[in-house]
Design a protein around this motif. Structure first.
Motif, PDB file in Angstrom:
ATOM      1  N   ALA A 576      11.421  -7.247  27.840  1.00  0.00           N
ATOM      2  CA  ALA A 576      12.009  -6.120  28.183  1.00  0.00           C
ATOM      3  C   ALA A 576      13.529  -6.712  28.326  1.00  0.00           C
ATOM      4  CB  ALA A 576      11.710  -5.445  29.514  1.00  0.00           C
ATOM      5  N   TYR A 577      13.811  -7.956  28.746  1.00  0.00           N
ATOM      6  CA  TYR A 577      15.098  -8.313  28.726  1.00  0.00           C
ATOM      7  C   TYR A 577      15.671  -8.693  27.397  1.00  0.00           C
ATOM      8  CZ  TYR A 577      15.918  -8.209  33.624  1.00  0.00           C
ATOM      9  OH  TYR A 577      16.247  -7.746  35.021  1.00  0.00           O
ATOM     10  N   ALA A 578      14.570  -9.026  26.701  1.00  0.00           N
ATOM     11  CA  ALA A 578      14.976  -9.323  25.120  1.00  0.00           C
ATOM     12  C   ALA A 578      15.381  -8.134  24.455  1.00  0.00           C
ATOM     13  CB  ALA A 578      13.837 -10.177  24.478  1.00  0.00           C
ATOM     14  N   LEU A 579      14.641  -7.329  24.717  1.00  0.00           N
ATOM     15  CA  LEU A 579      14.850  -5.822  24.141  1.00  0.00           C
ATOM     16  C   LEU A 579      16.369  -5.569  24.586  1.00  0.00           C
ATOM     17  CD1 LEU A 579      11.616  -4.213  24.702  1.00  0.00           C
ATOM     18  CD2 LEU A 579      12.455  -4.895  22.501  1.00  0.00           C
ATOM     19  N   ALA A 580      16.503  -5.572  25.867  1.00  0.00           N
ATOM     20  CA  ALA A 580      17.926  -5.042  26.518  1.00  0.00           C
ATOM     21  C   ALA A 580      19.115  -6.113  25.910  1.00  0.00           C
ATOM     22  CB  ALA A 580      17.830  -5.059  27.920  1.00  0.00           C
ATOM     23  N   GLY A 581      18.713  -7.471  25.973  1.00  0.00           N
ATOM     24  CA  GLY A 581      19.596  -8.440  25.537  1.00  0.00           C
ATOM     25  C   GLY A 581      20.808  -8.633  26.474  1.00  0.00           C
ATOM     26  N   THR A 582      20.511  -8.177  27.823  1.00  0.00           N
ATOM     27  CA  THR A 582      21.665  -8.686  28.879  1.00  0.00           C
ATOM     28  C   THR A 582      20.889  -8.428  30.256  1.00  0.00           C
ATOM     29  OG1 THR A 582      23.578  -7.718  29.921  1.00  0.00           O
ATOM     30  CG2 THR A 582      22.294  -5.874  29.010  1.00  0.00           C
ATOM     31  N   MET A 583      21.708  -9.010  31.158  1.00  0.00           N
ATOM     32  CA  MET A 583      21.373  -8.833  32.516  1.00  0.00           C
ATOM     33  C   MET A 583      22.033  -7.807  33.306  1.00  0.00           C
ATOM     34  SD  MET A 583      19.094 -11.361  32.977  1.00  0.00           S
ATOM     35  CE  MET A 583      18.896 -10.778  34.691  1.00  0.00           C
ATOM     36  N   ASP A 584      23.006  -7.314  32.684  1.00  0.00           N
ATOM     37  CA  ASP A 584      23.925  -5.883  33.167  1.00  0.00           C
ATOM     38  C   ASP A 584      23.118  -4.834  32.706  1.00  0.00           C
ATOM     39  OD1 ASP A 584      25.785  -4.754  34.311  1.00  0.00           O
ATOM     40  OD2 ASP A 584      27.153  -4.836  32.501  1.00  0.00           O
ATOM     41  N   ILE A 585      21.790  -4.568  33.454  1.00  0.00           N
ATOM     42  CA  ILE A 585      21.023  -3.536  33.209  1.00  0.00           C
ATOM     43  C   ILE A 585      20.202  -3.232  34.243  1.00  0.00           C
ATOM     44  CG2 ILE A 585      19.306  -4.768  32.104  1.00  0.00           C
ATOM     45  CD1 ILE A 585      18.699  -2.411  30.394  1.00  0.00           C
ATOM     46  N   ASP A 586      20.072  -2.061  34.736  1.00  0.00           N
ATOM     47  CA  ASP A 586      19.314  -1.492  35.857  1.00  0.00           C
ATOM     48  C   ASP A 586      18.086  -0.692  34.990  1.00  0.00           C
ATOM     49  OD1 ASP A 586      17.950  -0.025  37.819  1.00  0.00           O
ATOM     50  OD2 ASP A 586      19.503   0.758  38.752  1.00  0.00           O
ATOM     51  N   PHE A 587      16.949  -1.363  35.281  1.00  0.00           N
ATOM     52  CA  PHE A 587      15.737  -0.879  34.253  1.00  0.00           C
ATOM     53  C   PHE A 587      15.337   0.461  34.808  1.00  0.00           C
ATOM     54  CE2 PHE A 587      14.656  -5.638  33.070  1.00  0.00           C
ATOM     55  CZ  PHE A 587      15.022  -5.164  31.722  1.00  0.00           C
ATOM     56  N   TYR A 588      15.563   0.974  36.027  1.00  0.00           N
ATOM     57  CA  TYR A 588      15.199   2.198  36.570  1.00  0.00           C
ATOM     58  C   TYR A 588      16.150   3.411  36.164  1.00  0.00           C
ATOM     59  CZ  TYR A 588      12.081  -0.622  39.561  1.00  0.00           C
ATOM     60  OH  TYR A 588      11.043  -1.342  40.112  1.00  0.00           O
ATOM     61  N   GLN A 589      17.175   2.995  35.679  1.00  0.00           N
ATOM     62  CA  GLN A 589      18.339   3.995  35.438  1.00  0.00           C
ATOM     63  C   GLN A 589      18.934   3.845  33.974  1.00  0.00           C
ATOM     64  OE1 GLN A 589      19.126   6.309  37.502  1.00  0.00           O
ATOM     65  NE2 GLN A 589      18.196   5.498  39.299  1.00  0.00           N
ATOM     66  N   ASP A 590      19.019   2.506  33.367  1.00  0.00           N
ATOM     67  CA  ASP A 590      19.553   2.383  32.127  1.00  0.00           C
ATOM     68  C   ASP A 590      18.333   2.205  30.997  1.00  0.00           C
ATOM     69  OD1 ASP A 590      21.798   2.375  33.471  1.00  0.00           O
ATOM     70  OD2 ASP A 590      21.816   0.040  33.770  1.00  0.00           O
ATOM     71  N   PRO A 591      18.801   2.867  29.770  1.00  0.00           N
ATOM     72  CA  PRO A 591      17.892   2.705  28.772  1.00  0.00           C
ATOM     73  C   PRO A 591      17.687   1.312  28.132  1.00  0.00           C
ATOM     74  CG  PRO A 591      19.732   3.819  27.832  1.00  0.00           C
ATOM     75  CD  PRO A 591      19.800   3.653  29.364  1.00  0.00           C
ATOM     76  N   LEU A 592      16.557   0.728  27.713  1.00  0.00           N
ATOM     77  CA  LEU A 592      16.331  -0.461  27.116  1.00  0.00           C
ATOM     78  C   LEU A 592      17.145  -0.372  25.746  1.00  0.00           C
ATOM     79  CD1 LEU A 592      12.510  -1.404  27.488  1.00  0.00           C
ATOM     80  CD2 LEU A 592      14.469  -2.675  28.344  1.00  0.00           C
ATOM     81  N   GLY A 593      17.116   0.649  25.044  1.00  0.00           N
ATOM     82  CA  GLY A 593      17.752   0.847  23.825  1.00  0.00           C
ATOM     83  C   GLY A 593      17.664   2.167  23.212  1.00  0.00           C
ATOM     84  N   HIS A 594      17.744   2.459  21.941  1.00  0.00           N
ATOM     85  CA  HIS A 594      17.466   3.735  21.489  1.00  0.00           C
ATOM     86  C   HIS A 594      17.058   3.709  20.135  1.00  0.00           C
ATOM     87  CE1 HIS A 594      21.153   4.242  24.267  1.00  0.00           C
ATOM     88  NE2 HIS A 594      20.899   5.550  24.246  1.00  0.00           N
ATOM     89  N   ASN A 595      16.156   4.786  19.770  1.00  0.00           N
ATOM     90  CA  ASN A 595      15.459   4.596  18.540  1.00  0.00           C
ATOM     91  C   ASN A 595      16.284   5.259  17.302  1.00  0.00           C
ATOM     92  OD1 ASN A 595      15.501   7.487  18.793  1.00  0.00           O
ATOM     93  ND2 ASN A 595      13.455   7.483  19.222  1.00  0.00           N
ATOM     94  N   LYS A 596      15.643   5.248  16.203  1.00  0.00           N
ATOM     95  CA  LYS A 596      16.635   5.775  15.073  1.00  0.00           C
ATOM     96  C   LYS A 596      17.167   7.005  15.277  1.00  0.00           C
ATOM     97  CE  LYS A 596      14.182   2.453  11.865  1.00  0.00           C
ATOM     98  NZ  LYS A 596      13.525   2.399  10.470  1.00  0.00           N
ATOM     99  N   GLU A 597      16.379   7.649  16.006  1.00  0.00           N
ATOM    100  CA  GLU A 597      16.936   9.162  16.026  1.00  0.00           C
ATOM    101  C   GLU A 597      17.990   9.129  17.156  1.00  0.00           C
ATOM    102  OE1 GLU A 597      13.520   8.371  15.922  1.00  0.00           O
ATOM    103  OE2 GLU A 597      13.748   8.962  13.814  1.00  0.00           O
ATOM    104  N   GLY A 598      18.422   8.047  17.703  1.00  0.00           N
ATOM    105  CA  GLY A 598      19.371   8.270  19.014  1.00  0.00           C
ATOM    106  C   GLY A 598      18.620   8.535  20.297  1.00  0.00           C
ATOM    107  N   GLU A 599      17.360   8.612  20.406  1.00  0.00           N
ATOM    108  CA  GLU A 599      16.800   9.016  21.584  1.00  0.00           C
ATOM    109  C   GLU A 599      16.593   7.576  22.540  1.00  0.00           C
ATOM    110  OE1 GLU A 599      13.736  12.524  20.250  1.00  0.00           O
ATOM    111  OE2 GLU A 599      13.043  10.307  20.102  1.00  0.00           O
ATOM    112  N   ALA A 600      17.193   7.762  23.771  1.00  0.00           N
ATOM    113  CA  ALA A 600      16.938   6.570  24.718  1.00  0.00           C
ATOM    114  C   ALA A 600      15.722   6.317  25.001  1.00  0.00           C
ATOM    115  CB  ALA A 600      17.560   6.914  26.073  1.00  0.00           C
ATOM    116  N   VAL A 601      15.126   5.171  25.252  1.00  0.00           N
ATOM    117  CA  VAL A 601      13.818   4.511  25.471  1.00  0.00           C
ATOM    118  C   VAL A 601      13.955   3.633  26.863  1.00  0.00           C
ATOM    119  CG1 VAL A 601      11.776   3.312  24.915  1.00  0.00           C
ATOM    120  CG2 VAL A 601      13.157   4.667  23.166  1.00  0.00           C
ATOM    121  N   TYR A 602      13.234   4.221  27.737  1.00  0.00           N
ATOM    122  CA  TYR A 602      13.452   3.421  29.113  1.00  0.00           C
ATOM    123  C   TYR A 602      12.304   2.443  29.400  1.00  0.00           C
ATOM    124  CZ  TYR A 602      16.979   6.713  30.123  1.00  0.00           C
ATOM    125  OH  TYR A 602      18.072   7.490  30.178  1.00  0.00           O
TER     126      TYR A 602
END
Length: 916
Positions: A576-602
């Motif tokens: 999960a942290y490799a996907l996020a690429g940062t420690m500055d993330i709240d996994f409960y609130q912030d998305p890990l990233g976005h897919n090609k359609e721009g949708e947030a993935v948690y």
């Protein structure tokens, strides 16, 4: 817990135990010899149930029963007397014992970093015993010794299908001399076996194959049954405690003595009971559990104590989870973290392909001894107790510098930013170019994400969980950030077998978690170099970047010299942290990233359920994987078999070798030891603070190009690209003594404001490397001491932390408190451990470290107080008392001989009449 499907169904009453056998042993004061039969084979054992009922053996903790059996079996009236047995039987849970006992482990286990110097020392002892009039064959392991080569693989290559083969090729290229030496040892020494490189991590190989749980041995016509016990040269030897096997980490010096038949002397321990109830809730892992246990027990202060887990929560705790908890005993500070043998133990033995007769034998033996746990069984008495409801455990990580600093996952973002605020940073981000694309490297960017270490890669739940998370991440269109160095280093080849069978290697590979090797990598600092643009970006931007790993150690400077923060996490969270690429993330609130359609993935969108994981484990993990992988475990690949090795009882030392050198420990040794003399006019080599670990003291990781060790190697024609690591050169004392106290984060108050391998040469006030200063002092015939704070020597069981200290000329270390293994190792090398009295330390006594010290050692006794005199620069003199941390009479003997190996040598070549 998987139900017991053993065909050997039996209760204690169904096992025929003959307690009226004639006693044919030479010493058996308590008449405990009994027999039982398994599959038509008769076994003799020392039955704790035959002890008088009024002694209430049933009240003793499981671990003390194992020690009790050991004393009963080894009673000889000399090393073990009936008085020792009575002392253990009279153990009080409320009063710390002052009674010393001798523990003789059934076997010894080594890893190659600590194992190579152990075998070097044995080879050197053969030279020494010959010079003292003995024979080389007198130096031989007397009990089974198994060494697993697992600490030498480095993550030079990653993120592609060729990474594993290329890393193995690099490993052999760097370590051919060491490996040839170990192959010689396997032919020259009896009772010594080597598991070649590329097989797995020592603790996982131990769990999956080497552990017996119960031993049998032919003696005087009988087949004697007894518990599997061990000591190991890695502090995480305690992982085997999850299988009900009592064992712990010791220094290489102490292990060598155990190999040579010397019992380990110890005080009867306090035993803390840790009751587990309930079961883990959805979304939590064994890693979350062990980090919670570690934090809890560190706060309890269990240093030097035995931990014993009990309670009906064990019914819901798989063996792999127990092993994960046992593994982390050094992190929570205990000597061991033991689980009892029960039905789950038998289930695991069967799953891992053990012989059916062995499984039946284990069950029969522990039931005959009344040491087989069942639901609702009688609870033992303990020195203290804690209780944890497993359902209260929540997702977490630990860091950024200590494994006991647990951070709930929901608080990580805030905790990280609080830590970042304390860093001296200049920029928020630095633009880097990778594969012709520009990316921002920021404060808190995760640059290393490693699924590694014995702690978690032994556990199918978290390994399958990480693969499932990777699969779901790819299905959602996520990918790992390009600045993250990803790696997968399982603890055994079985792990990749079941990941492949589950169809999970492909998604892990697709995210860059390709196999890089089977062994300890990132967790011990073998993380390899970062990509050059990343390394330059960190340096130019003065960035505080992070590593996330599924390991057990994250001490400062350990993981990678360019990484400021290191966090321990479960394998799924590493992904999960490799996907996020940062420690500055709240996994409960912030998305890990976005897919090609721009949708947030948690994270919640891709986190696997317990049911999904268990279904895949049931489908993918089977006994045939274990039996296949371990069928030729000692044979090795073609590279191993092709190594050229010398022959003969004495090793052929090479003057040209930069890896294996004859150590100077026995130079000038006589048959009788010199008398102990006072330490007079000593200087302080380093004035250190709290929590100085063996990572700070012992040479580890990469060899800096500007270090004394580098200058030494270059003087012999070794180019920087061929330096290898300190760990790989542990068989060369010249390299190791130059690397002692060389950690880049070491803070020596004699040179306030500076970090690393630097001190003051006090007679002139010159700043220089610790090694150079020590050599100047040796030339002056000036003894040295170390002043330190609390928890001195915490960390791995590194013999070179003590050996290097002694070779630098340090005679004594005065600290507020010591870690167990390092204190023992110092004594084993003839260095005196002293403690400030309670409430006192260097600061309260206004010691600057620039004083001249004298220590009175006449009439030295274990646990006594001695006087230390400190004369300041302006000639003012003050005296203070210090406690001698030589805890037992046997340790005092070792110190009087100049070390444990000297003691053993003299025992071998000196007639018993003269010793008396």
């Amino acid at each position: 817990m998987t139900p017991d499907t053993s065909p050997f169904k039996t209760t204690l009453n169904e096992i025929v135990v003959n307690r009226d056998e004639e006693n044919t042993m030479t010493t058996n004061s308590f008449n405990t010899r009994s027999t039982f039969t398994v599959d038509g084979k008769k076994y003799t054992f020392f039955d704790v149930n035959r002890l008088p009922k009024e002694l209430e053996v049933g009240r003793l903790p499981y671990s003390l029963k194992i020690l009790l059996e050991n004393l009963l079996r080894f009673e000889d009236g000399v090393a073990v007397s009936s008085k020792d047995i009575k002392a253990l039987l009279n153990w009080s849970p409320k009063v710390a014992s002052e009674d010393e006992i001798a523990f003789t482990p059934a076997r010894v286990i080594l890893q190659d970093f600590t194992g190579v110097p152990a075998i070097v020392d044995l080879a050197a002892m053969r030279e020494a015993v010959t010079q003292l009039g003995g024979k080389p064959a007198q130096i031989n392991p007397l009990s089974p010794v198994e060494l697993v080569i697992d600490h030498s693989v480095m993550v030079d290559f990653f993120g592609n299908a060729e990474a594993f083969e290329k890393n193995v090729e690099m490993e052999y290229g760097r370590n051919e001399e060491r490996y040839a030496f170990l192959r010689w040892g396997q032919t020259a020494f009896q009772n010594f076996k080597v598991v070649p490189p590329g097989t797995g991590i020592v603790h996982q190989v131990n769990l999956e194959y080497l552990a017996r749980v119960a031993f049998s041995q032919q003696k005087n016509g009988d087949t004697i049954a007894y518990p599997d016990t061990l000591v190991g040269t890695d502090s995480h030897t305690t992982m085997i405690n999850g299988l009900g096997v009592l064992g712990w980490g010791v220094g290489g010096i102490e292990a060598e003595a155990a190999m040579l038949g010397q019992p380990i002397t110890m005080l009867i321990p306090e035993v803390v009971g840790f009751k587990l109830i309930g079961k883990l809730k959805e979304g939590t892992t064994a890693t979350d559990l062990v980090l919670t246990v570690t934090e809890t027990l560190r706060k309890k202060n269990v240093v030097g104590k035995f931990i014993e887990f009990y309670g009906d929560g064990l019914d819901h705790l798989p063996l792999a989870d127990r092993a994960t908890i046992g593994n982390m005993a050094p992190e929570y500070g205990a000597t061991c973290g033991l689980f009892p043998v029960d039905a789950e133990t038998l289930t695991y033995l069967r799953l891992s392909g053990r012989d059916e007769h062995l499984i039946q034998f284990v069950e029969a033996y522990y039931k005959a001894q009344g040491m087989f746990r069942t639901t609702g069984c009688r609870e033992a008495e303990y020195s203290d107790t804690l209780t944890l409801d497993l359902s209260t455990v929540s997702p977490c990580i630990a860091g950024p510098k200590r494994p006991q600093d647990r951070v709930p996952l929901k608080d990580v973002k805030q905790s990280f930013n609080d830590m970042l605020a304390l860093q001296e940073t200049k920029t928020k981000e630095q633009t880097i170019t990778l594969n012709d694309q520009e990316f921002p490297l920021r404060q808190g960017s995760v640059v290393i994400a490693a699924i590694t270490s014995c702690t978690n890669t032994s556990n199918p739940d978290v390994m399958i969980g990480s693969g499932l998370l990777a699969k779901k991440a790819i299905e959602r269109g996520l990918s790992v950030k390009p600045w993250v160095k990803t790696s997968l280093a399982p603890g055994s080849q079985v792990v990749t077998d079941y990941l492949e069978k589950a169809g999970l290697m492909e998604p892990l590979d697709a995210l860059g978690f390709d196999l890089v090797g089977y062994g300890c990598t990132t967790c011990i600092g073998n993380s390899g170099p970062l990509l050059e643009p990343i390394s330059e970006g960190i340096k130019e931007g003065n960035l505080a970047v992070a590593a996330v790993l599924s390991g057990n150690r994250n001490f400062e400077g350990r993981i990678h010299p360019e990484v400021s923060f290191a966090y321990l996490a479960s394998p799924p969270l590493v992904v999960a942290y490799a996907l996020a690429g940062t420690m500055d993330i709240d996994f409960y609130q912030d998305p890990l990233g976005h897919n090609k359609e721009g949708e947030a993935v948690y994270l919640k969108d891709i986190w696997p359920t317990h049911e999904e994981i268990r279904t895949l484990i049931k489908e993918s993990v089977n006994a045939s994987q274990f039996t296949s992988r371990y069928s030729h475990v000692f044979k090795g690949d073609q590279q191993w078999q092709n190594l050229k090795i010398p022959k003969g009882e004495l090793f052929e030392w090479s003057e040209d070798s930069t890896y294996i050198k004859l150590p100077p420990f026995f130079e000038g040794m006589q048959k009788t030891p010199d008398a102990i003399t006072d330490i007079q006019n000593a200087r302080v080599l380093a004035l250190l603070g709290d929590s100085v670990t063996t990572d700070h003291i012992s040479p580890a990781g990469n060899i800096s190009k500007t270090s004394p060790a580098a200058l030494y190697l270059q003087s012999l024609g070794v180019e920087p690209k061929d330096f290898n690591s300190y760990g790989s050169r542990r068989g060369n004392h010249e390299v190791m003594m130059r690397g002692t106290f060389a950690n880049i984060r070491l803070k020596n108050a004699l040179v306030a404001g500076l970090e690393g391998n630097v001190t003051l040469y006090l007679p002139t006030g010159e700043k220089m490397s610790i090694y150079d200063a020590a050599m100047r002092y040796q030339k002056d015939h000036c003894p040295l001491i170390i002043l330190a704070g609390k928890e001195y020597g915490t960390g791995s069981s590194r013999d070179w932390a003590a050996k290097g200290t002694r070779l630098l000329g340090v005679r004594a270390v005065i600290a507020e408190s010591f870690e167990r293994i390092h204190r023992s190792n110092l004594i084993g090398m003839g260095v005196l451990p002293l403690e400030f009295l309670p409430g006192e330390n260097a600061q309260s006594l206004k010691l600057t470290g620039k004083e001249i010290y004298s220590i009175e050692l006449q009439g030295l006794k274990a646990k006594s107080k001695i006087t230390v005199t400190a004369k300041s620069e302006n000639q003012n003199t003050q005296q203070f008392s210090a406690r001698v941390r030589i805890d037992t009479p046997k340790e005092l003997e070792y110190y009087q001989h100049g070390g444990i190996l000297h003691y053993v040598l003299r025992q071998l070549v000196t007639p018993s009449s003269l010793r008396a």
